[in-house]
Design an enzyme around this catalytic site. Structure first.
Site, PDB file in Angstrom:
ATOM      1  N   CYS A   1       3.287   8.405   1.104  1.00  0.00           N
ATOM      2  CA  CYS A   1       3.691   7.513   2.184  1.00  0.00           C
ATOM      3  C   CYS A   1       3.907   6.132   1.580  1.00  0.00           C
ATOM      4  O   CYS A   1       2.998   5.561   0.985  1.00  0.00           O
ATOM      5  CB  CYS A   1       2.591   7.476   3.244  1.00  0.00           C
ATOM      6  SG  CYS A   1       2.841   6.240   4.522  1.00  0.00           S
TER       7      CYS A   1
ATOM      8  N   ASN B   1      -5.324   4.802  15.119  1.00  0.00           N
ATOM      9  CA  ASN B   1      -6.302   4.331  14.146  1.00  0.00           C
ATOM     10  C   ASN B   1      -6.839   2.989  14.597  1.00  0.00           C
ATOM     11  O   ASN B   1      -6.061   2.046  14.714  1.00  0.00           O
ATOM     12  CB  ASN B   1      -5.613   4.117  12.792  1.00  0.00           C
ATOM     13  CG  ASN B   1      -5.809   5.292  11.873  1.00  0.00           C
ATOM     14  OD1 ASN B   1      -6.921   5.736  11.642  1.00  0.00           O
ATOM     15  ND2 ASN B   1      -4.712   5.787  11.351  1.00  0.00           N
TER      16      ASN B   1
ATOM     17  N   GLY C   1       5.852  -1.992   6.973  1.00  0.00           N
ATOM     18  CA  GLY C   1       7.252  -2.412   7.133  1.00  0.00           C
ATOM     19  C   GLY C   1       8.075  -1.508   8.022  1.00  0.00           C
ATOM     20  O   GLY C   1       7.687  -0.390   8.339  1.00  0.00           O
ATOM     21  N   GLU C   2       9.240  -2.031   8.410  1.00  0.00           N
ATOM     22  CA  GLU C   2      10.186  -1.262   9.224  1.00  0.00           C
ATOM     23  C   GLU C   2      11.400  -0.950   8.329  1.00  0.00           C
ATOM     24  O   GLU C   2      12.198  -1.832   8.030  1.00  0.00           O
ATOM     25  CB  GLU C   2      10.583  -2.097  10.459  1.00  0.00           C
ATOM     26  CG  GLU C   2      11.792  -1.596  11.218  1.00  0.00           C
ATOM     27  CD  GLU C   2      11.740  -0.124  11.609  1.00  0.00           C
ATOM     28  OE1 GLU C   2      10.714   0.319  12.160  1.00  0.00           O
ATOM     29  OE2 GLU C   2      12.719   0.589  11.351  1.00  0.00           O
TER      30      GLU C   2
ATOM     31  N   CYS D   1       5.628  -7.124   8.175  1.00  0.00           N
ATOM     32  CA  CYS D   1       6.591  -6.541   9.111  1.00  0.00           C
ATOM     33  C   CYS D   1       6.795  -7.530  10.237  1.00  0.00           C
ATOM     34  O   CYS D   1       5.882  -8.270  10.594  1.00  0.00           O
ATOM     35  CB  CYS D   1       6.019  -5.236   9.672  1.00  0.00           C
ATOM     36  SG  CYS D   1       7.159  -4.326  10.742  1.00  0.00           S
TER      37      CYS D   1
ATOM     38  N   SER E   1       9.121   6.181  16.530  1.00  0.00           N
ATOM     39  CA  SER E   1       7.811   5.823  17.073  1.00  0.00           C
ATOM     40  C   SER E   1       7.958   5.470  18.545  1.00  0.00           C
ATOM     41  O   SER E   1       8.430   4.391  18.882  1.00  0.00           O
ATOM     42  CB  SER E   1       7.240   4.629  16.305  1.00  0.00           C
ATOM     43  OG  SER E   1       7.146   4.957  14.932  1.00  0.00           O
ATOM     44  N   LEU E   2       7.571   6.391  19.404  1.00  0.00           N
ATOM     45  CA  LEU E   2       7.735   6.178  20.846  1.00  0.00           C
ATOM     46  C   LEU E   2       6.503   5.498  21.447  1.00  0.00           C
ATOM     47  O   LEU E   2       6.575   4.428  21.995  1.00  0.00           O
ATOM     48  CB  LEU E   2       7.935   7.522  21.547  1.00  0.00           C
ATOM     49  CG  LEU E   2       9.349   8.025  21.758  1.00  0.00           C
ATOM     50  CD1 LEU E   2       9.311   9.337  22.536  1.00  0.00           C
ATOM     51  CD2 LEU E   2      10.202   7.003  22.489  1.00  0.00           C
ATOM     52  N   HIS E   3       5.385   6.190  21.399  1.00  0.00           N
ATOM     53  CA  HIS E   3       4.072   5.702  21.841  1.00  0.00           C
ATOM     54  C   HIS E   3       3.952   5.437  23.341  1.00  0.00           C
ATOM     55  O   HIS E   3       2.875   5.135  23.841  1.00  0.00           O
ATOM     56  CB  HIS E   3       3.644   4.445  21.074  1.00  0.00           C
ATOM     57  CG  HIS E   3       3.687   4.601  19.584  1.00  0.00           C
ATOM     58  ND1 HIS E   3       3.260   5.744  18.938  1.00  0.00           N
ATOM     59  CD2 HIS E   3       4.130   3.772  18.599  1.00  0.00           C
ATOM     60  CE1 HIS E   3       3.421   5.589  17.638  1.00  0.00           C
ATOM     61  NE2 HIS E   3       3.965   4.420  17.401  1.00  0.00           N
TER      62      HIS E   3
ATOM     63  N   GLU F   1       0.827  -1.211   0.000  1.00  0.00           N
ATOM     64  CA  GLU F   1       0.000   0.000   0.000  1.00  0.00           C
ATOM     65  C   GLU F   1       0.850   1.246   0.000  1.00  0.00           C
ATOM     66  O   GLU F   1       1.913   1.286   0.614  1.00  0.00           O
ATOM     67  CB  GLU F   1      -0.807   0.061   1.299  1.00  0.00           C
ATOM     68  CG  GLU F   1      -1.947  -0.876   1.364  1.00  0.00           C
ATOM     69  CD  GLU F   1      -2.759  -0.628   2.631  1.00  0.00           C
ATOM     70  OE1 GLU F   1      -3.425  -1.550   3.050  1.00  0.00           O
ATOM     71  OE2 GLU F   1      -2.709   0.486   3.182  1.00  0.00           O
TER      72      GLU F   1
END
Ligand code: SAH
Length: 346
Positions: A108, A293, A162-163, A115, A217-219, A95
């Site tokens: 993007c 999301n 993916g990373e 992943c 990406s902490l989160h 995507e």
């Protein structure tokens, strides 16, 4: 990527020159081929009209020419965002998302099929890693979208499936080709690599001489909480991540972006904002708050707009540079990996 044939679109100009030399061709042919592929976005060798027919035939024979087949396009009715599902040569799908902003068009892209990082809130993690993408397959997402929309892409973010740092060499090669002056020549400052936090690769990336943005990406602002959301937190601590982030800034002069998805009741309380401020306060950074999301297979709920705003205000009181990311394309399977999953289940 076609059997044993070399992937010509993943080659840089130097490599192409080497290929031409090997084939007994003039070296300027390399630049011509390169421009056809990366600037004029030719669909195949047949379109390369200033390349002698004989050489074009040699190319058909010796190289694979990566293209992506658009399987599905969804357009948001609210903000014009377009989401593309592309088929790769081996039948796998990825995507990519096209977003229109005042400052230009942003794409993007995905860096892997699936992943293996296993983040609990992420749709791409559900099936594990299928395979990494070649540089040409990352480039083609940008090229195909440029051709399909008829508009120039000015920003590229590696925030799809993916990373990217788990596919390090291909990611770096992709960035070099994407920003090359003989190709689309997208400004490095307009390229963002997003990582879940692979510390050694973050440090390596700092030494590549790029002017790109690194998004982390902490989160979560404590190791304990982060481990519940992201398996990678078992491997690298927040201390190590902050260290690597500081190093990235020191080496590149580029401010780090911290991504923080707000999940109702999990990481969106006042004390979470306090902890986050304490964690990143010492760094030259930007915090991007993303209302999580909802993914069908996961039971996480988005923080309310009021809570998100309170979280943002709190960070601002600490003097932290923070924005709440505007949600684009919510009406078209906003979260990464969801269009693809629907297609897989069809
Ligand atoms: N693997 C990279 C890049 C891909 S994901 C990374 O982890 O950064 C891009 C961003 O979207 C990351 O910050 C990721 O944590 C976030 N993300 C994934 N699923 C999400 C969801 N359901 N809601 C909000 N953000 C999500």
């Amino acid at each position: 990527m076609n059997g044993t044939k070399a992937d010509i679109k993943s080659m840089d100009l130097e490599e192409l020159k080497g290929e031409m030399e090997k084939a007994g061709e003039k070296s300027f042919r390399a630049k011509q081929l390169y421009e056809w592929m990366h600037q004029k976005l030719a669909g195949d060798f047949g379109q390369m009209t200033n390349i002698p027919k004989e050489l074009r035939e040699k190319c058909w024979e010796n190289y694979s020419f990566t293209t992506l087949k658009p399987l599905r396009v969804q357009e948001s009715k609210t903000d014009g965002t377009k989401k593309f599902l592309f088929e790769l040569a081996d039948g796998n799908t990825v995507e990519s998302v096209w977003m229109k902003y005042k400052h230009g068009n942003s794409v993007c892209i995905s860096s892997q099929v699936g992943c293996r990082m296993g983040c609990r809130f992420c749709a791409s993690a559900l099936e594990g890693l299928v395979r990494p993408l070649a540089p040409s397959e990352m480039l083609e997402q940008v090229y195909a979208i440029t051709l399909l929309t008829g508009e120039r892409v000015s920003n590229v973010v590696m925030m799809g499936m993916g990373e990217p740092l788990d596919n390090y060499d291909h990611t770096v090669k992709f960035i070099r080709l994407l920003t090359d002056e003989n190709g689309l020549h997208i400004s490095q400052r307009n390229v963002t690599v997003s990582t879940c936090g692979l510390v050694p690769q973050m440090k390596r990336l700092a030494q590549e001489g790029f002017q790109i943005t690194l998004a982390l990406s902490l989160h979560a602002a404590t190791d304990e909480k982060r481990r519940k959301l992201m398996p990678i937190a078992e491997k690298y601590t927040l201390d190590e991540l902050m260290d690597a982030s500081g190093y990235y800034f020191e080496k590149t002069g580029r401010r780090i972006t911290f991504e923080y998805s707000l999940i109702e009741g999990i990481n969106d309380a006042g004390e979470d904002a306090d902890a986050l401020a304490k964690l990143v306060g010492g760094l030259n950074c930007h915090v991007n708050l993303i209302p999580v999301n909802p993914v069908k297979e996961r039971d996480f709920t988005q923080s309310s707009p009021e809570k998100a705003l309170a979280f943002k205000n709190k960070l601002e009181k600490y003097g932290i540079n923070v924005t709440i990311r505007r949600e684009m394309g919510r009406d078209i399977d906003g979260a990464c990996g969801q269009l693809r999953r629907r297609e897989l289940h069809r």
